[in-house]
Write a protein that holds these residues in place. Sequence first.
Motif, mmCIF file in Angstrom:
data_model
loop_
_atom_site.group_PDB
_atom_site.id
_atom_site.type_symbol
_atom_site.label_atom_id
_atom_site.label_comp_id
_atom_site.label_asym_id
_atom_site.label_seq_id
_atom_site.Cartn_x
_atom_site.Cartn_y
_atom_site.Cartn_z
ATOM 1 N N LEU A 1 48.626 48.051 82.579
ATOM 2 C CA LEU A 1 48.093 49.281 81.911
ATOM 3 C C LEU A 1 47.567 50.308 82.726
ATOM 4 O O LEU A 1 48.298 51.364 82.737
ATOM 5 N N TYR B 1 49.400 54.602 75.099
ATOM 6 C CA TYR B 1 48.921 53.336 75.968
ATOM 7 C C TYR B 1 47.152 53.499 75.771
ATOM 8 O O TYR B 1 46.668 52.348 75.938
ATOM 9 N N ARG C 1 50.444 51.588 85.115
ATOM 10 C CA ARG C 1 51.389 52.333 84.137
ATOM 11 C C ARG C 1 50.942 53.751 83.924
ATOM 12 O O ARG C 1 51.592 54.894 84.030
ATOM 13 N N LEU C 2 49.675 53.813 83.622
ATOM 14 C CA LEU C 2 49.117 55.080 83.251
ATOM 15 C C LEU C 2 49.018 55.992 84.422
ATOM 16 O O LEU C 2 49.134 57.329 84.486
ATOM 17 N N ARG D 1 58.482 55.684 77.719
ATOM 18 C CA ARG D 1 58.259 55.885 79.016
ATOM 19 C C ARG D 1 59.592 55.725 79.803
ATOM 20 O O ARG D 1 60.069 56.199 80.572
ATOM 21 N N VAL E 1 46.561 44.268 75.372
ATOM 22 C CA VAL E 1 47.043 45.662 76.325
ATOM 23 C C VAL E 1 47.795 44.732 77.501
ATOM 24 O O VAL E 1 47.578 43.736 78.101
ATOM 25 N N ALA F 1 55.407 52.923 73.365
ATOM 26 C CA ALA F 1 55.010 53.456 74.573
ATOM 27 C C ALA F 1 56.020 52.969 75.622
ATOM 28 O O ALA F 1 56.282 54.029 76.477
ATOM 29 N N ASP F 2 56.441 51.817 75.800
ATOM 30 C CA ASP F 2 57.352 51.392 76.638
ATOM 31 C C ASP F 2 58.705 52.383 76.462
ATOM 32 O O ASP F 2 59.204 52.502 77.406
ATOM 33 N N VAL G 1 52.423 49.611 71.836
ATOM 34 C CA VAL G 1 52.953 49.376 73.495
ATOM 35 C C VAL G 1 54.467 49.292 73.531
ATOM 36 O O VAL G 1 54.834 49.973 74.298
#
Length: 144
Positions: free
Chosen positions: A123, A109, A126-127, A83, A119, A79-80, A76
Amino acid sequence: MITRDYILRQVQQAVNALAKVSLKRQAQEYHIAHDILSQTIQEVTGADPERVRNMTVDDLLRVCGNVDEFSSDKAVVLADLLREDGFVQEALGKEEIAKRSWESAIWLYKAVAKSGGVVPFDLESRLTHLNALLQSDQRLLSFV
């Protein structure tokens, strides 16, 4: 136990870096935000950010785990970071790099969602947001 403590320490450092990046983005200090992200991605993964952006899904998953288990916390946070890297790269006019960062973030994610780990509460949004950014990029490319 030592591995888990190490991962949690990495996650905490990355969360602190994300807070700094958010402030730098708000101040439109994109080069400073880029430097913070590059250093943090390097620290979390042990790899150069450009290499991380170009990793396959399997390589990204290996970075977020070890022989015994997948760390959804580390996935996570990576991924953050990716992003945010995408947002900073986009602000710096590097759309293709931004796209690669966002694609990698989406993969991570989704892996977290499938892992059964904890999660982020948002989430799905975000996706949705990242997919919309990638879709708008595809529409723009089709007109060129």
